[in-house]
Design an enzyme around this catalytic site. Structure first.
Site, PDB file in Angstrom:
ATOM      1  N   ASP A 158      37.879  41.714  48.588  1.00 45.34           N
ATOM      2  CA  ASP A 158      38.031  40.285  48.281  1.00 45.34           C
ATOM      3  C   ASP A 158      37.950  39.990  46.779  1.00 45.34           C
ATOM      4  OD1 ASP A 158      38.352  39.737  50.954  1.00 45.34           O
ATOM      5  OD2 ASP A 158      36.256  39.200  51.288  1.00 45.34           O
ATOM      6  N   GLU A 159      38.304  40.964  45.949  1.00 46.36           N
ATOM      7  CA  GLU A 159      38.220  40.748  44.509  1.00 46.36           C
ATOM      8  C   GLU A 159      39.505  41.129  43.786  1.00 46.36           C
ATOM      9  OE1 GLU A 159      34.750  42.499  42.797  1.00 46.36           O
ATOM     10  OE2 GLU A 159      33.385  41.612  44.252  1.00 46.36           O
TER      11      GLU A 159
END
Length: 290
Positions: free
Chosen positions: A233-234
């Site tokens: 999620d980055e």
């Protein structure tokens, strides 16, 4: 002269090191080749020393061809170490959708595809659950149910990659696909997969994040769409959305509001991507939204 037929434009995108004359070399060639520029965006990043440009144009020469354009522009681009891409007006990216049980993002994308808001093809939907098969069949789209467990994960991901190759997929959309991709899978999808997830402040992770947020009296809900990479999620961010909430919102209300934001944010991210408005700039993105 301007084009009067409102035809879809050709799209030219390019990037190169920051060098004097980058805008001129592109626009001068466009004029000399008889290509009418309808929209132009450029950005020079003083930190990374990289230059980015996007142009929508209409050829005024009825014998225009991409092959001739690329051949003629190559020598000029070489002086600037410029990498470029030309996208035809009729090109529709082939998009595979990965989904689990939540259907709000999938439903929204299928509706926007059906109504022409998203100029894409969706030749396949892949899921680790059977729940949304009827929805796919109603849209006459092949649906592959590939169950997953810790033991079968390598095999399941390999099967997904086979399907992506089989259907000539250009972009993968994780429309609330509730699985952590392996490093191998992230590498396969690097730069050509978009994920959507909630953005709550502070960061609530694990099960029932909206219920956690409600217990802390959260005052905003949001969503982030980003490219997939090996940092959970980055990945590089493409689009974000946010809505304010207050004490009158119960957990179910937060979920509903959050899903609304997820739908719109994912749509915007896909639209930016397929319209060639996104440029990777290291771990960041340059977005020419309009």
């Amino acid at each position: 002269m301007t084009s009067t037929n409102h035809a879809k434009p050709w799209i030219f995108t390019a990037s190169c090191p920051s060098i004097l004359g980058t805008v001129d070399v592109v626009t001068r060639y466009m004029a000399e080749a008889g290509n009418y520029v309808e929209e132009i965006h450029s950005f020079d990043d003083s930190e990374s020393k990289n230059f980015f440009i996007r142009i929508e144009f209409q050829p005024q020469n009825e014998n225009f061809s991409a092959e001739q354009f690329n051949a003629e522009f190559a020598s000029r681009a070489a002086e600037f170490d410029m990498e470029w891409q030309l996208t035809e007006p009729q090109h529709r990216q082939r998009v595979a959708i990965l989904v689990s049980k939540y259907d709000h993002c999938l439903n929204d994308l299928l509706y926007r595809h059906r109504t022409g808001q998203l100029n894409i093809e969706i030749p396949v939907i892949i899921s680790n659950h059977p729940d949304l098969k009827e929805l796919a069949e109603w849209h006459d789209i092949p649906y592959y149910h590939l169950p997953i467990s810790a033991e079968t994960k390598p095999y399941q991901e390999a099967e997904i990659v086979k399907l992506l190759d089989q259907y000539d997929i250009e972009l993968v959309v994780l429309a609330r696909y509730m699985q952590v991709l392996s490093p191998w899978m992230c590498e396969q999808l690097n730069g050509k997969a978009i994920n959507i997830h909630h953005s709550l402040l502070p960061g609530f992770k694990g099960a029932r994040p909206y219920h956690q947020a409600w217990e802390k009296g959260v005052k905003m809900v949001g969503a982030t769409a980003h490219y997939v990479n090996n940092d959970l999620d980055e990945g590089p961010i493409i689009a974000q959305g946010i809505q304010t909430v207050d004490h009158a919102y119960y957990p179910e209300d937060l979920v509903s509001k959050g899903q609304d934001v997820e739908r719109v944010t994912l749509f915007n991210a896909i639209r930016y991507h397929i319209e060639k408005r996104v440029f990777l700039n290291g771990s960041r993105t340059v977005i020419f939204s309009h």
